[in-house]
Write a protein that holds these residues in place. Structure first.
Motif, PDB file in Angstrom:
ATOM      1  N   CYS A   1     -29.014  31.610 -28.522  1.00 23.45           N
ATOM      2  CA  CYS A   1     -28.841  31.170 -27.133  1.00 23.45           C
ATOM      3  C   CYS A   1     -30.188  31.102 -26.416  1.00 23.45           C
ATOM      4  CB  CYS A   1     -27.899  32.106 -26.386  1.00 23.45           C
ATOM      5  SG  CYS A   1     -26.179  31.983 -26.892  1.00 23.45           S
TER       6      CYS A   1
ATOM      7  N   GLN B   1     -28.242  21.396 -18.245  1.00 23.42           N
ATOM      8  CA  GLN B   1     -26.933  22.058 -18.278  1.00 23.42           C
ATOM      9  C   GLN B   1     -26.794  22.896 -19.548  1.00 23.42           C
ATOM     10  OE1 GLN B   1     -24.274  18.736 -17.853  1.00 23.42           O
ATOM     11  NE2 GLN B   1     -24.398  18.711 -15.631  1.00 23.42           N
ATOM     12  N   ALA B   2     -27.241  22.334 -20.679  1.00 24.56           N
ATOM     13  CA  ALA B   2     -27.189  23.095 -21.938  1.00 24.56           C
ATOM     14  C   ALA B   2     -28.058  24.342 -21.839  1.00 24.56           C
ATOM     15  CB  ALA B   2     -27.649  22.209 -23.093  1.00 24.56           C
ATOM     16  N   GLY B   3     -29.234  24.196 -21.210  1.00 25.41           N
ATOM     17  CA  GLY B   3     -30.127  25.342 -21.058  1.00 25.41           C
ATOM     18  C   GLY B   3     -29.540  26.413 -20.159  1.00 25.41           C
TER      19      GLY B   3
ATOM     20  N   TRP C   1     -26.331  26.967 -19.521  1.00 20.37           N
ATOM     21  CA  TRP C   1     -25.228  27.627 -20.220  1.00 20.37           C
ATOM     22  C   TRP C   1     -25.746  28.617 -21.256  1.00 20.37           C
ATOM     23  CZ3 TRP C   1     -20.611  28.139 -18.474  1.00 20.37           C
ATOM     24  CH2 TRP C   1     -20.022  27.154 -17.698  1.00 20.37           C
ATOM     25  N   SER C   2     -26.812  28.254 -21.940  1.00 17.63           N
ATOM     26  CA  SER C   2     -27.390  29.166 -22.945  1.00 17.63           C
ATOM     27  C   SER C   2     -27.963  30.405 -22.280  1.00 17.63           C
ATOM     28  CB  SER C   2     -28.487  28.436 -23.727  1.00 17.63           C
ATOM     29  OG  SER C   2     -27.966  27.310 -24.379  1.00 17.63           O
TER      30      SER C   2
ATOM     31  N   ARG D   1     -28.292  16.627 -18.485  1.00 22.66           N
ATOM     32  CA  ARG D   1     -27.472  17.194 -19.570  1.00 22.66           C
ATOM     33  C   ARG D   1     -28.230  18.287 -20.319  1.00 22.66           C
ATOM     34  NH1 ARG D   1     -25.664  11.709 -19.983  1.00 22.66           N
ATOM     35  NH2 ARG D   1     -27.305  11.195 -21.453  1.00 22.66           N
ATOM     36  N   THR D   2     -29.523  18.076 -20.521  1.00 21.89           N
ATOM     37  CA  THR D   2     -30.324  19.094 -21.219  1.00 21.89           C
ATOM     38  C   THR D   2     -30.401  20.377 -20.401  1.00 21.89           C
ATOM     39  OG1 THR D   2     -31.648  17.348 -22.232  1.00 21.89           O
ATOM     40  CG2 THR D   2     -32.566  19.568 -22.257  1.00 21.89           C
TER      41      THR D   2
ATOM     42  N   THR E   1     -30.279  12.291 -18.897  1.00 19.77           N
ATOM     43  CA  THR E   1     -30.578  13.072 -20.104  1.00 19.77           C
ATOM     44  C   THR E   1     -31.167  14.431 -19.746  1.00 19.77           C
ATOM     45  OG1 THR E   1     -32.695  11.902 -20.244  1.00 19.77           O
ATOM     46  CG2 THR E   1     -30.896  11.079 -21.604  1.00 19.77           C
TER      47      THR E   1
ATOM     48  N   VAL F   1     -32.077  28.057 -27.615  1.00 18.12           N
ATOM     49  CA  VAL F   1     -31.590  26.816 -26.997  1.00 18.12           C
ATOM     50  C   VAL F   1     -32.112  26.696 -25.564  1.00 18.12           C
ATOM     51  CG1 VAL F   1     -29.526  25.596 -26.195  1.00 18.12           C
ATOM     52  CG2 VAL F   1     -29.543  26.670 -28.447  1.00 18.12           C
TER      53      VAL F   1
ATOM     54  N   THR G   1     -37.254  19.585 -21.031  1.00 20.67           N
ATOM     55  CA  THR G   1     -37.222  19.114 -19.645  1.00 20.67           C
ATOM     56  C   THR G   1     -38.628  18.947 -19.091  1.00 20.67           C
ATOM     57  OG1 THR G   1     -35.085  20.169 -19.259  1.00 20.67           O
ATOM     58  CG2 THR G   1     -36.438  19.687 -17.317  1.00 20.67           C
TER      59      THR G   1
ATOM     60  N   ALA H   1     -34.430  23.720 -24.161  1.00 19.28           N
ATOM     61  CA  ALA H   1     -34.041  22.906 -23.014  1.00 19.28           C
ATOM     62  C   ALA H   1     -35.143  22.903 -21.954  1.00 19.28           C
ATOM     63  CB  ALA H   1     -32.737  23.439 -22.417  1.00 19.28           C
TER      64      ALA H   1
END
Length: 509
Positions: free
Chosen positions: A293, A258-260, A262-263, A255-256, A252, A296, A304, A300
């Protein structure tokens, strides 16, 4: 266990804290970096003799005042309100340890508000030198406020030598203090530029929009560049269990992150391409998208940081359910219920098995789990567990799930909690005398928390016993989100035998 629980089975208090905290933290970092931005933007206008830049700065100061003092103030109060209701034990402990730190932070906060009100309402009505000085006073107080809060937040992830010496200074200047302060300062300056994109996008003066867009973009890009080594420093300073979780041990968190990332990349890329190379394309939708962005990314990062503390709310001191680590041996020996101040029943037995189990769930599990809700739904996570499997799981829960605290109670309380989950939540009959043996027992204790037996049999149909056995040696190779099984070779043999055997008549559960 010394405080009542605000029980929200379908929502969970953790989700409420996360929503309010992320909004507040995003605003509070702007409150720090934005203060420096105002002073330097005003200086730019004064040096260039540009009344248009000064007018822009004044307009941005109005937006800054509303965002930080009004929205930031409301969410700041909301954080105190929600953490006091959801996690009173941790809130109380932090207040007792850092009471003078909190008091100091409030003094800086009062200075911030006063200086900002003076700065805005005297813009153009005070001599330039004094007005600039007021701006610097605001920024100094805001940064010192971050300085204080950073010490307390860092303590929760890495308390340093505080557990041994109980010194305020050991906890405040914890191992993460300086890297976190550098990282947050860089983020604050980056967010100053991100927020300023909004003001520039709404400017009717094309020349000012271009000029201040470029000025703001430099804040974003240079600050992000400075944040990179600070982030590495921050990561290396975290305690070893937290580093492992961040590095990928927790799917988890991965994945978080990764979202951060990318943002963050989207924020930097849009700033670089659409603003610096083609500032004319800087529009209101672009400004809002960049702001989202950045939001996000901040979410993230904060999520984390919070998740990396698990199973603690204060690393090595207090578990996420409010139980002190030092209390655990005694609670496992004498039981949780006799020591729980806000629970009426003082022991678990056959007469009150489900009622006692619900009380234990509310006080030990609800901090992280909802019942049928969005956040860590206990229903979906235990759907496949029988009563014996649940009992086995509770006894070694902290070994199977490194991010979960040990169950704090005696054997009778373990049975009560298992009964509440299996019969009270799922409505299934308990089969206390039917403890499975061999491979099936291992499957129910080690695997069924994530995998239904019928699903595993379906996925491994046609594999054969040898292939299943080889897969058990490297489960993460099948799926990076799946931890490797740490059982012995003999246990893996038993599991392979069980999964390769025909399904029981009537189909696997």
């Amino acid at each position: 266990m010394n405080y009542p629980v605000w029980y929200l089975p379908g929502v969970g208090g953790g989700l409420l804290i996360a929503v309010i905290a992320i909004v507040h933290v995003f605003l509070s970092h702007f409150a720090v970096g934005g203060g420096l931005y105002l002073v330097l933007a005003e200086r730019k206008g004064l040096r260039e003799g540009s009344s248009a830049i000064l007018a822009f700065t004044r307009a941005h100061a109005r937006f800054f005042l509303l965002a930080t003092v009004v929205a930031g103030g409301v969410t700041g109060v909301a954080i105190w309100w929600i953490i006091s209701l959801v996690h009173p034990a941790a809130t109380s402990l932090l207040i007792h340890i850092f009471v003078f730190g909190w008091a100091t932070e409030w003094v800086f906060f009062v200075v911030e508000i006063t200086a900002l009100l003076v700065y805005f309402y005297t813009f153009g009505r005070m001599d330039d030198r004094t007005h600039q000085a007021v701006g610097w006073i605001y920024f100094g107080a805001a940064w010192l406020s971050l300085f204080v809060i950073n010490g307390i937040i860092g303590f929760m992830l890495s308390p340093g030598s505080w557990p041994q010496d109980r010194s305020f200074w050991s906890g405040f200047f914890n191992p993460l203090f300086w890297p976190a302060l550098a990282f947050r300062t860089a983020l604050a300056c980056a967010f100053a530029g991100v927020y300023a994109f909004l003001t520039t996008a709404f400017s009717a003066d094309a020349a000012i929009r271009r000029s201040m867009t470029l000025f703001s973009a430099k804040w974003v890009l240079f600050s992000f560049l400075a944040a990179v080594p600070c982030a590495v420093w921050y990561y290396l300073g975290a305690p070893e269990p937290a580093r492992e979780l961040i590095a990928g041990a927790s799917p988890t968190i991965r994945r978080t992150l990764q979202a951060g990332i990318w943002s963050l990349a989207a924020t930097a890329l849009l700033t670089l391409l659409l603003v610096i190379r083609e500032p004319a394309r800087h529009t209101r939708p672009v400004a809002v998208f960049i702001l989202l962005c950045a939001f996000v990314f901040m979410g993230a990062f904060e999520w984390t940081r919070e998740a990396a503390r698990r199973p603690y709310v204060i690393h090595g001191v207090m578990y996420s359910n409010g139980i002190l680590q030092a209390q655990l041996p005694e609670l496992r020996r004498t039981g949780y219920l006799p020591a729980a101040r806000w629970v009426g029943m003082k022991e678990a037995g056959e007469r009150n098995l489900q009622e006692a189990g619900k009380a234990l769930f509310v006080h030990q599990c609800h901090a992280c789990h909802t019942i049928g809700g969005f956040n860590n739904d206990i229903v979906s996570r235990t759907r496949n567990m029988s009563y014996p499997a649940m009992l086995s799981y509770l006894r070694t829960i902290h070994e199977k799930r490194y991010f979960m605290p040990p169950f704090a109670g005696n054997e009778a309380e373990e049975r009560a909690l298992a009964a509440f989950i299996v019969r009270g939540i799922h409505g299934r009959e308990m089969d206390a005398g039917g403890t499975p043996e061999g491979g099936k027992a291992l499957f129910e204790s080690e695997c069924v928390g994530c995998h239904d037996e019928s699903l595993v049999r379906e996925r491994t149909a046609g594999w054969g016993r040898d292939r299943i056995r080889r897969a058990l040696d490297a489960l993460s190779a099948l799926n990076p989100d799946m931890p490797d099984y740490k059982g012995s070779a003999a246990q893996k043999d038993l599991l392979a035998d069980f999964l390769a055997s025909p399904a029981p008549q009537g189909g696997a559960r």
